[in-house]
Write an enzyme that holds these catalytic residues in place. Structure first.
Site, PDB file in Angstrom:
ATOM      1  N   ASP A 198      -6.987  -6.311   4.737  1.00 40.67           N
ATOM      2  CA  ASP A 198      -6.184  -4.919   4.634  1.00 40.67           C
ATOM      3  C   ASP A 198      -6.226  -4.334   5.877  1.00 40.67           C
ATOM      4  O   ASP A 198      -7.309  -4.010   6.466  1.00 40.67           O
ATOM      5  CB  ASP A 198      -6.972  -4.035   3.474  1.00 40.67           C
ATOM      6  CG  ASP A 198      -6.167  -2.703   3.193  1.00 40.67           C
ATOM      7  OD1 ASP A 198      -5.337  -2.099   4.109  1.00 40.67           O
ATOM      8  OD2 ASP A 198      -6.948  -1.671   2.612  1.00 40.67           O
ATOM      9  N   GLY A 199      -5.009  -4.146   6.373  1.00 43.18           N
ATOM     10  CA  GLY A 199      -5.113  -3.337   7.737  1.00 43.18           C
ATOM     11  C   GLY A 199      -4.415  -4.241   8.695  1.00 43.18           C
ATOM     12  O   GLY A 199      -4.970  -5.236   9.126  1.00 43.18           O
ATOM     13  N   GLY A 200      -3.151  -3.639   9.146  1.00 44.85           N
ATOM     14  CA  GLY A 200      -2.182  -4.096  10.017  1.00 44.85           C
ATOM     15  C   GLY A 200      -1.756  -5.645   9.781  1.00 44.85           C
ATOM     16  O   GLY A 200      -1.250  -6.269  10.611  1.00 44.85           O
ATOM     17  N   SER A 218       0.685  -1.200  -0.118  1.00 42.26           N
ATOM     18  CA  SER A 218      -0.040   0.132   0.068  1.00 42.26           C
ATOM     19  C   SER A 218       0.905   1.257   0.027  1.00 42.26           C
ATOM     20  O   SER A 218       1.617   1.398   0.920  1.00 42.26           O
ATOM     21  CB  SER A 218      -0.786   0.054   0.984  1.00 42.26           C
ATOM     22  OG  SER A 218      -1.646   1.146   1.494  1.00 42.26           O
ATOM     23  N   ASP A 276      -4.873   3.504  -2.006  1.00 42.79           N
ATOM     24  CA  ASP A 276      -6.226   3.841  -1.242  1.00 42.79           C
ATOM     25  C   ASP A 276      -6.491   5.428  -1.650  1.00 42.79           C
ATOM     26  O   ASP A 276      -5.825   6.357  -1.160  1.00 42.79           O
ATOM     27  CB  ASP A 276      -5.642   3.820   0.161  1.00 42.79           C
ATOM     28  CG  ASP A 276      -5.280   2.551   0.843  1.00 42.79           C
ATOM     29  OD1 ASP A 276      -6.313   1.683   0.628  1.00 42.79           O
ATOM     30  OD2 ASP A 276      -4.313   2.103   1.245  1.00 42.79           O
ATOM     31  N   MET A 284     -11.717  -5.554   5.724  1.00 35.61           N
ATOM     32  CA  MET A 284     -10.707  -4.534   6.361  1.00 35.61           C
ATOM     33  C   MET A 284     -10.671  -4.987   7.794  1.00 35.61           C
ATOM     34  O   MET A 284     -11.496  -5.726   8.546  1.00 35.61           O
ATOM     35  CB  MET A 284     -11.467  -3.292   6.601  1.00 35.61           C
ATOM     36  CG  MET A 284     -11.777  -2.582   5.284  1.00 35.61           C
ATOM     37  SD  MET A 284     -10.230  -1.933   4.439  1.00 35.61           S
ATOM     38  CE  MET A 284      -9.384  -0.978   5.575  1.00 35.61           C
ATOM     39  N   MET A 318      -8.983   8.225  -0.785  1.00 38.55           N
ATOM     40  CA  MET A 318      -9.927   8.569   0.552  1.00 38.55           C
ATOM     41  C   MET A 318     -10.323   9.927   0.191  1.00 38.55           C
ATOM     42  O   MET A 318      -9.434  10.735  -0.215  1.00 38.55           O
ATOM     43  CB  MET A 318      -9.163   8.424   1.890  1.00 38.55           C
ATOM     44  CG  MET A 318      -8.728   6.871   2.123  1.00 38.55           C
ATOM     45  SD  MET A 318      -7.705   7.105   3.689  1.00 38.55           S
ATOM     46  CE  MET A 318      -6.961   5.318   3.569  1.00 38.55           C
ATOM     47  N   MET A 337     -12.143   4.475  -0.785  1.00 35.34           N
ATOM     48  CA  MET A 337     -13.048   4.741   0.374  1.00 35.34           C
ATOM     49  C   MET A 337     -13.528   5.715   0.413  1.00 35.34           C
ATOM     50  O   MET A 337     -12.836   7.041   0.891  1.00 35.34           O
ATOM     51  CB  MET A 337     -11.601   4.447   1.668  1.00 35.34           C
ATOM     52  CG  MET A 337     -11.457   3.160   2.002  1.00 35.34           C
ATOM     53  SD  MET A 337     -10.124   3.032   2.997  1.00 35.34           S
ATOM     54  CE  MET A 337      -8.805   3.019   1.967  1.00 35.34           C
ATOM     55  N   HIS A 377      -8.594   1.000  -3.960  1.00 39.70           N
ATOM     56  CA  HIS A 377      -9.612   0.750  -3.047  1.00 39.70           C
ATOM     57  C   HIS A 377     -10.064   1.994  -2.750  1.00 39.70           C
ATOM     58  O   HIS A 377      -9.371   2.834  -2.214  1.00 39.70           O
ATOM     59  CB  HIS A 377      -8.675   0.202  -1.923  1.00 39.70           C
ATOM     60  CG  HIS A 377      -9.513   0.119  -0.672  1.00 39.70           C
ATOM     61  ND1 HIS A 377      -8.962  -0.349   0.596  1.00 39.70           N
ATOM     62  CD2 HIS A 377     -10.796   0.016  -0.434  1.00 39.70           C
ATOM     63  CE1 HIS A 377     -10.058  -0.179   1.427  1.00 39.70           C
ATOM     64  NE2 HIS A 377     -11.037  -0.206   0.723  1.00 39.70           N
ATOM     65  N   GLY A 434       1.156  -2.210   4.251  1.00 46.67           N
ATOM     66  CA  GLY A 434       1.789  -0.723   4.210  1.00 46.67           C
ATOM     67  C   GLY A 434       3.146  -0.687   4.912  1.00 46.67           C
ATOM     68  O   GLY A 434       4.005  -0.799   4.286  1.00 46.67           O
ATOM     69  N   HIS A 465      -1.190  -1.348  -4.235  1.00 49.67           N
ATOM     70  CA  HIS A 465      -2.414  -1.005  -3.609  1.00 49.67           C
ATOM     71  C   HIS A 465      -2.526   0.484  -3.549  1.00 49.67           C
ATOM     72  O   HIS A 465      -1.510   1.289  -2.770  1.00 49.67           O
ATOM     73  CB  HIS A 465      -2.588  -1.657  -2.341  1.00 49.67           C
ATOM     74  CG  HIS A 465      -4.084  -1.643  -1.591  1.00 49.67           C
ATOM     75  ND1 HIS A 465      -5.024  -2.403  -2.045  1.00 49.67           N
ATOM     76  CD2 HIS A 465      -4.441  -0.728  -0.639  1.00 49.67           C
ATOM     77  CE1 HIS A 465      -5.818  -2.026  -1.230  1.00 49.67           C
ATOM     78  NE2 HIS A 465      -5.848  -1.100  -0.514  1.00 49.67           N
ATOM     79  N   GLY A 483      -9.213   4.294   6.986  1.00 43.66           N
ATOM     80  CA  GLY A 483      -8.853   5.832   7.145  1.00 43.66           C
ATOM     81  C   GLY A 483      -7.380   5.863   7.251  1.00 43.66           C
ATOM     82  O   GLY A 483      -6.975   7.173   6.910  1.00 43.66           O
ATOM     83  N   PHE A 484      -6.767   5.202   8.021  1.00 47.47           N
ATOM     84  CA  PHE A 484      -5.218   5.603   8.283  1.00 47.47           C
ATOM     85  C   PHE A 484      -4.466   4.443   8.206  1.00 47.47           C
ATOM     86  O   PHE A 484      -4.993   3.327   8.512  1.00 47.47           O
ATOM     87  CB  PHE A 484      -5.209   6.176   9.802  1.00 47.47           C
ATOM     88  CG  PHE A 484      -5.852   7.696   9.846  1.00 47.47           C
ATOM     89  CD1 PHE A 484      -5.047   8.662   9.365  1.00 47.47           C
ATOM     90  CD2 PHE A 484      -7.103   7.539  10.142  1.00 47.47           C
ATOM     91  CE1 PHE A 484      -5.977   9.860   9.292  1.00 47.47           C
ATOM     92  CE2 PHE A 484      -7.759   9.005  10.204  1.00 47.47           C
ATOM     93  CZ  PHE A 484      -7.119  10.086   9.997  1.00 47.47           C
ATOM     94  N   GLY A 485      -3.153   4.442   7.779  1.00 41.52           N
ATOM     95  CA  GLY A 485      -2.268   3.478   7.856  1.00 41.52           C
ATOM     96  C   GLY A 485      -1.729   3.282   9.185  1.00 41.52           C
ATOM     97  O   GLY A 485      -1.866   4.060  10.073  1.00 41.52           O
ATOM     98  N   GLY A 486      -0.868   2.161   9.452  1.00 49.62           N
ATOM     99  CA  GLY A 486      -0.276   1.821  10.832  1.00 49.62           C
ATOM    100  C   GLY A 486      -0.983   1.503  11.909  1.00 49.62           C
ATOM    101  O   GLY A 486      -0.490   1.551  12.858  1.00 49.62           O
TER     102      GLY A 486
END
Length: 218
Positions: A173-175, A8, A33, A135, A35, A66, A64, A195, A31, A140-143
């Site tokens: 997607d996420g973490g 990402s 994102d 998800m 937003m 969002m 993606h 990411g 990827h 909304g946010f990476g990390g």
């Protein structure tokens, strides 16, 4: 299931996106994102940046969306040349029409669900999609930290896909990182968005391969 890694660029340096893409040339997808600061509380990039990225990399773009009103905007990303365009169940008002428009424009059609959105109500839409995105953080946010609560839903989604009999990819997607990717793969995911685990590494390409090997062990 063939493991696919989709780094990402949300976690990359936005001033050097072409270099960020080149740094993960061994990945399967890039990827992106998108937003809009309405559907999610963050503002990233849009169609003009995607069009520029398409000229700067040979990696297929995994867009993606969002955003609010994906029914209006999603087909344009497919028409621009994105390899995959994903819209959210929580935002699409005419998902069947939009998914068909994405496919008609030559892209894979993806359908995304937030952590609290159940997968079962959308079983009838499986014939309209090429990829289901679950998800594993609030979008909304990476990390963000991986939400283990989504693991049972990944298993249920895999069961639904197998019952349907289609060739649908199951993306998370996420973490997603070295300490979580195996659990996702065991639950049934086969496409992994990463990411910080990639762009936070000293050698992003090596991080891609390490994640691929971990997921493939399952």
């Amino acid at each position: 299931m063939a493991v696919q890694i989709s780094p990402s660029i949300l976690s990359a340096d936005f001033a050097r996106l072409a270099e960020a893409a080149a740094a993960v040339s061994n990945a399967d997808w890039l990827h992106v994102d998108v937003m809009d600061n309405h559907f999610v509380p963050n503002l990233t990039l849009g169609l003009p940046v995607v069009e520029s990225l398409l000229k700067a990399t040979s990696l297929p773009l995994d867009c993606h969306l969002m955003i609010e009103d994906p029914d209006r905007w999603a087909p344009a990303y497919a028409e621009a040349g994105a390899g995959s365009v994903t819209v959210h169940a929580e935002a699409a008002k005419a998902p069947v029409r939009t998914l068909r428009q994405i496919r008609a424009a030559g892209a894979r059609a993806g359908f995304a669900l937030n952590p609290a959105t159940a997968v079962e109500p959308y079983e009838d839409l499986l014939g309209e999609i090429d990829m289901l995105l679950l998800m594993t953080v609030e979008p909304g946010f990476g990390g963000q930290r991986f939400l283990d609560v989504v693991l049972p839903k990944i298993r249920r989604a895999r069961a639904l896909i197998e019952r349907h009999g289609g060739q649908i990819w199951l993306q998370v997607d996420g973490g997603v990182a070295a300490d979580t990717i195996e659990r996702c793969a065991e639950a049934g995911a086969d496409v992994f968005v990463a990411g910080n685990a990639v762009y936070g590494a000293d050698e992003p390409a090596r991080a891609v391969e390490e994640l691929r090997k971990l997921a493939a062990k399952v």
